[in-house]
Motif scaffolding. Structure first.
Motif, PDB file in Angstrom:
ATOM      1  N   ALA A  80     -13.802  -0.237  11.559  1.00  0.00           N
ATOM      2  CA  ALA A  80     -15.122   0.386  11.620  1.00  0.00           C
ATOM      3  C   ALA A  80     -15.322   1.454  10.554  1.00  0.00           C
ATOM      4  O   ALA A  80     -16.459   1.695  10.121  1.00  0.00           O
ATOM      5  N   LEU A  81     -14.252   2.101  10.107  1.00  0.00           N
ATOM      6  CA  LEU A  81     -14.404   3.229   9.180  1.00  0.00           C
ATOM      7  C   LEU A  81     -15.050   2.797   7.872  1.00  0.00           C
ATOM      8  O   LEU A  81     -15.881   3.511   7.310  1.00  0.00           O
ATOM      9  N   ASP A  82     -14.666   1.634   7.361  1.00  0.00           N
ATOM     10  CA  ASP A  82     -15.246   1.139   6.102  1.00  0.00           C
ATOM     11  C   ASP A  82     -15.420  -0.368   6.208  1.00  0.00           C
ATOM     12  O   ASP A  82     -14.462  -1.125   6.013  1.00  0.00           O
ATOM     13  N   PRO A  83     -16.638  -0.821   6.486  1.00  0.00           N
ATOM     14  CA  PRO A  83     -16.889  -2.263   6.639  1.00  0.00           C
ATOM     15  C   PRO A  83     -16.620  -3.077   5.376  1.00  0.00           C
ATOM     16  O   PRO A  83     -16.504  -4.303   5.449  1.00  0.00           O
ATOM     17  N   GLU A  84     -16.505  -2.408   4.206  1.00  0.00           N
ATOM     18  CA  GLU A  84     -16.181  -3.141   2.983  1.00  0.00           C
ATOM     19  C   GLU A  84     -14.740  -3.638   2.968  1.00  0.00           C
ATOM     20  O   GLU A  84     -14.401  -4.557   2.229  1.00  0.00           O
ATOM     21  N   ILE A  85     -13.885  -2.993   3.768  1.00  0.00           N
ATOM     22  CA  ILE A  85     -12.482  -3.389   3.833  1.00  0.00           C
ATOM     23  C   ILE A  85     -12.354  -4.598   4.741  1.00  0.00           C
ATOM     24  O   ILE A  85     -12.788  -4.581   5.899  1.00  0.00           O
ATOM     25  N   GLN A  86     -11.726  -5.629   4.217  1.00  0.00           N
ATOM     26  CA  GLN A  86     -11.593  -6.902   4.922  1.00  0.00           C
ATOM     27  C   GLN A  86     -10.192  -7.001   5.538  1.00  0.00           C
ATOM     28  O   GLN A  86      -9.251  -7.441   4.900  1.00  0.00           O
ATOM     29  N   ILE A  87     -10.071  -6.578   6.811  1.00  0.00           N
ATOM     30  CA  ILE A  87      -8.782  -6.643   7.501  1.00  0.00           C
ATOM     31  C   ILE A  87      -8.669  -8.010   8.158  1.00  0.00           C
ATOM     32  O   ILE A  87      -9.337  -8.303   9.149  1.00  0.00           O
ATOM     33  N   ASP A  88      -7.806  -8.854   7.585  1.00  0.00           N
ATOM     34  CA  ASP A  88      -7.720 -10.257   8.003  1.00  0.00           C
ATOM     35  C   ASP A  88      -6.499 -10.584   8.847  1.00  0.00           C
ATOM     36  O   ASP A  88      -6.310 -11.731   9.258  1.00  0.00           O
ATOM     37  N   GLY A  89      -5.651  -9.589   9.088  1.00  0.00           N
ATOM     38  CA  GLY A  89      -4.465  -9.861   9.889  1.00  0.00           C
ATOM     39  C   GLY A  89      -3.734  -8.590  10.246  1.00  0.00           C
ATOM     40  O   GLY A  89      -3.959  -7.533   9.641  1.00  0.00           O
ATOM     41  N   SER A 146      -8.575  12.810  -1.338  1.00  0.00           N
ATOM     42  CA  SER A 146      -9.672  13.501  -0.667  1.00  0.00           C
ATOM     43  C   SER A 146      -9.747  13.069   0.793  1.00  0.00           C
ATOM     44  O   SER A 146      -9.423  11.914   1.121  1.00  0.00           O
ATOM     45  N   PRO A 147     -10.200  13.951   1.687  1.00  0.00           N
ATOM     46  CA  PRO A 147     -10.360  13.553   3.088  1.00  0.00           C
ATOM     47  C   PRO A 147     -11.590  12.690   3.348  1.00  0.00           C
ATOM     48  O   PRO A 147     -11.737  12.142   4.445  1.00  0.00           O
ATOM     49  N   VAL A 148     -12.458  12.554   2.344  1.00  0.00           N
ATOM     50  CA  VAL A 148     -13.715  11.832   2.598  1.00  0.00           C
ATOM     51  C   VAL A 148     -14.010  10.704   1.617  1.00  0.00           C
ATOM     52  O   VAL A 148     -14.963   9.954   1.822  1.00  0.00           O
ATOM     53  N   ASN A 149     -13.211  10.546   0.545  1.00  0.00           N
ATOM     54  CA  ASN A 149     -13.472   9.421  -0.353  1.00  0.00           C
ATOM     55  C   ASN A 149     -12.200   8.612  -0.602  1.00  0.00           C
ATOM     56  O   ASN A 149     -11.136   8.938  -0.094  1.00  0.00           O
ATOM     57  N   ASP A 150     -12.329   7.561  -1.405  1.00  0.00           N
ATOM     58  CA  ASP A 150     -11.264   6.563  -1.553  1.00  0.00           C
ATOM     59  C   ASP A 150     -10.234   6.875  -2.624  1.00  0.00           C
ATOM     60  O   ASP A 150      -9.213   6.176  -2.715  1.00  0.00           O
ATOM     61  N   ILE A 151     -10.472   7.856  -3.500  1.00  0.00           N
ATOM     62  CA  ILE A 151      -9.629   8.025  -4.681  1.00  0.00           C
ATOM     63  C   ILE A 151      -8.163   8.222  -4.290  1.00  0.00           C
ATOM     64  O   ILE A 151      -7.826   9.060  -3.459  1.00  0.00           O
ATOM     65  N   GLY A 178       0.811  -1.214   0.000  1.00  0.00           N
ATOM     66  CA  GLY A 178       0.000   0.000   0.000  1.00  0.00           C
ATOM     67  C   GLY A 178       0.839   1.257   0.000  1.00  0.00           C
ATOM     68  O   GLY A 178       2.071   1.240  -0.078  1.00  0.00           O
ATOM     69  N   VAL A 179       0.144   2.394   0.113  1.00  0.00           N
ATOM     70  CA  VAL A 179       0.794   3.699   0.169  1.00  0.00           C
ATOM     71  C   VAL A 179       0.259   4.451   1.387  1.00  0.00           C
ATOM     72  O   VAL A 179      -0.941   4.411   1.678  1.00  0.00           O
ATOM     73  N   ARG A 180       1.149   5.073   2.120  1.00  0.00           N
ATOM     74  CA  ARG A 180       0.784   5.840   3.316  1.00  0.00           C
ATOM     75  C   ARG A 180      -0.143   5.008   4.217  1.00  0.00           C
ATOM     76  O   ARG A 180       0.009   3.810   4.348  1.00  0.00           O
ATOM     77  N   GLY A 181      -1.130   5.671   4.840  1.00  0.00           N
ATOM     78  CA  GLY A 181      -2.111   4.935   5.630  1.00  0.00           C
ATOM     79  C   GLY A 181      -3.159   4.312   4.728  1.00  0.00           C
ATOM     80  O   GLY A 181      -3.368   4.745   3.589  1.00  0.00           O
ATOM     81  N   LEU A 182      -3.856   3.312   5.245  1.00  0.00           N
ATOM     82  CA  LEU A 182      -4.832   2.565   4.457  1.00  0.00           C
ATOM     83  C   LEU A 182      -5.838   3.471   3.760  1.00  0.00           C
ATOM     84  O   LEU A 182      -6.202   3.237   2.604  1.00  0.00           O
ATOM     85  N   TYR A 183      -6.284   4.514   4.439  1.00  0.00           N
ATOM     86  CA  TYR A 183      -7.369   5.339   3.900  1.00  0.00           C
ATOM     87  C   TYR A 183      -6.891   6.669   3.315  1.00  0.00           C
ATOM     88  O   TYR A 183      -7.705   7.470   2.865  1.00  0.00           O
ATOM     89  N   GLU A 184      -5.578   6.916   3.323  1.00  0.00           N
ATOM     90  CA  GLU A 184      -5.074   8.192   2.804  1.00  0.00           C
ATOM     91  C   GLU A 184      -5.151   8.225   1.284  1.00  0.00           C
ATOM     92  O   GLU A 184      -4.689   7.317   0.605  1.00  0.00           O
ATOM     93  N   GLY A 185      -5.743   9.312   0.742  1.00  0.00           N
ATOM     94  CA  GLY A 185      -5.847   9.480  -0.697  1.00  0.00           C
ATOM     95  C   GLY A 185      -5.897  10.945  -1.048  1.00  0.00           C
ATOM     96  O   GLY A 185      -5.435  11.811  -0.292  1.00  0.00           O
TER      97      GLY A 185
END
Length: 453
Positions: A138-147, A97-102, A88-95
């Motif tokens: 909790a932030l995005d239930p679509e993300i499957q954190i398995d480990g 925009s502060p509010v979307n995934d792009i 990945g790059v940076r943190g999992l949710y960093e992109g």
């Protein structure tokens, strides 16, 4: 297509060391195709050393969901790999925009329906590590954190306490922990890590990372996570990342690749080859003249670090300038732009563009970019809008005041003077913008057609 995303809670948590080490450890037994999220040339160079297979980039600012799947599937098929390992790059949710995934790692995980392993800097954390993981889940239930991988643990006691907290409070397995070790820290400079091509000891270093991972992480658990990944990547739900070839005429494209110039996306080269281009690699440092070619594609790199060697190779400077004056197409990005200016920090360069370029102490451009094509050039027609990125600690001292000197108008990003980028002369265009063929599917076709002309 078995796959996994190795993400961090933020920058500096040890993603590249751990990801490359996992790639190396698994490559000792299986064929691994590596990927890097985001606009990055350097981390993939370490992946290449670990797997001996070219790494590829996945980026949701450059690519649609269909192009992300296309790029992943193409990479897996070409290498015939058993597993796809995505750093990945940076943190999992960093992109972007502060509010979307792009532009984020999360967007890639969702496009590929891939499980995520989260890497945490667990220094001084025990129960708080569990709170961090709960927040990420909790932030995005679509993300499957398995480990989870715990980096920078102080001791075995610290590791076991943190492991217990994470597993009991978050119901997420801990794959292993890495103790604090300054010996595995990688050397950096102004654009990030030092590219692997410059380091003679890189193979030995990557070997050590692989041994470190084998000793401290449960590789069987990582494989199990990949084996359990949903196999349903719809190969029909894809979008091409380059335009199909419509000519049978071959061209020869010269591409510099050495210590000074080595920033290229693998797919850009493949797109040219798919359009009947023969790629001829050469070195502006070590060779005395350009190879016999129809066009020149100059990527980025660190010409400012090797400015003395580049400047002293007068026959090559003359050869490149003559190539431009003969109206052969040249497309140059960032470091290539600097090489084509009058000088780098007063060291003479090619002088296609009679402006100085200088290294700066502060970053001049660090952004995803959007540009509008305003002048005819070798890669895109007028009025096209395209995406790219820039990252440079240098400045071209442009002293003109004519917008017609440039091919691109900046809609997002800095470019050369804050408004424009893509200096034009003869059939040469050079800019600070790096791009990917997914942003410009017609890039390779247009460039090879200009070469034919």
């Amino acid at each position: 297509m078995k796959r996994i995303v190795l993400s961090g809670t933020g920058s500096g948590v040890g993603k590249t060391t751990i990801s490359t080490g996992i790639m190396k450890a698994l490559s000792d037994e299986f064929k691994i195709q590596s990927f890097k999220v985001g606009p990055d040339y350097i981390d993939p160079s370490y992946h290449n050393c670990a797997t001996n297979i070219p790494s590829r980039n996945l980026d949701s600012f450059f690519m649609s969901d269909g192009q992300i799947r296309e790029s992943f599937i193409n990479g897996m098929k070409q290498s015939n790999a058993k597993y796809g390992v995505i750093e990945g790059v940076r943190g999992l949710y960093e992109g972007i925009s502060p509010v979307n995934d792009i532009g984020s790692t999360a967007s890639i995980a969702k496009s590929l329906n891939a499980p995520v392993v989260l890497i945490i800097n667990s220094r001084s954390l025990v129960r708080s590590a569990a709170a961090m993981i709960l927040g990420f889940k909790a932030l995005d239930p679509e993300i499957q954190i398995d480990g989870v991988i715990l980096n920078n643990v102080k001791s075995q006691k610290h590791y076991l306490k943190t492991k217990t907290a994470v597993e009991e409070l978050t119901n997420t397995p801990v794959i292993g922990g890495i103790t604090r070790n300054p010996d595995i820290t990688m050397q950096q400079r102004h654009l990030g890590l030092i590219p692997a091509v410059e380091r003679e000891t890189i193979k030995d270093m990557v070997e050590k990372w692989g041994e470190l991972i084998s000793e401290n992480l449960d590789l069987d658990m990582i494989r199990e996570i990949m084996e359990n990944s949903d196999n349903n990547i719809n190969s029909e739900d894809t979008t091409p990342i380059w335009s199909p070839n419509t000519t049978k005429t071959k061209t020869k494209i010269a591409v510099p690749f050495d210590e000074a110039f080595n920033f290229y996306y693998r797919e850009n080269i493949e797109a040219l080859e798919a359009n009947n281009a023969k790629i001829i690699y050469f070195s502006p440092i070590h060779d005395e003249q350009l190879p016999d070619a129809d066009a020149l594609y100059m990527g980025g790199g660190y010409p400012e670090i090797f400015k003395k060697e580049l400047s002293e190779n007068k026959p090559m400077l003359k050869s490149v300038k003559q190539f431009s004056e003969d109206n052969h197409p040249i497309y140059a990005e960032c470091g290539g732009l600097m090489y084509l200016t009058k000088s780098i920090d007063n060291m003479p360069m090619v002088d296609v563009f009679n402006y100085e370029s200088n290294l700066t102490k502060k970053v001049q451009g660090l952004s995803y970019t959007i540009a509008q094509v305003t002048q005819e050039n070798p890669i895109l027609p007028v009025n096209t809008e395209y995406h790219g990125h820039e990252f440079h600690y240098s400045k071209v001292e442009y002293t003109g005041n004519n917008p017609n000197d440039f091919a691109f108008k900046m809609k997002r990003g800095v470019g050369i003077n804050g408004m424009y980028d893509g200096l034009l002369k003869n059939n040469t265009v050079a800019s600070y913008i790096h791009t990917h063929t997914a942003c410009i599917p017609e890039f390779a076709y247009n460039f090879t057609q200009k070469a034919l002309e």
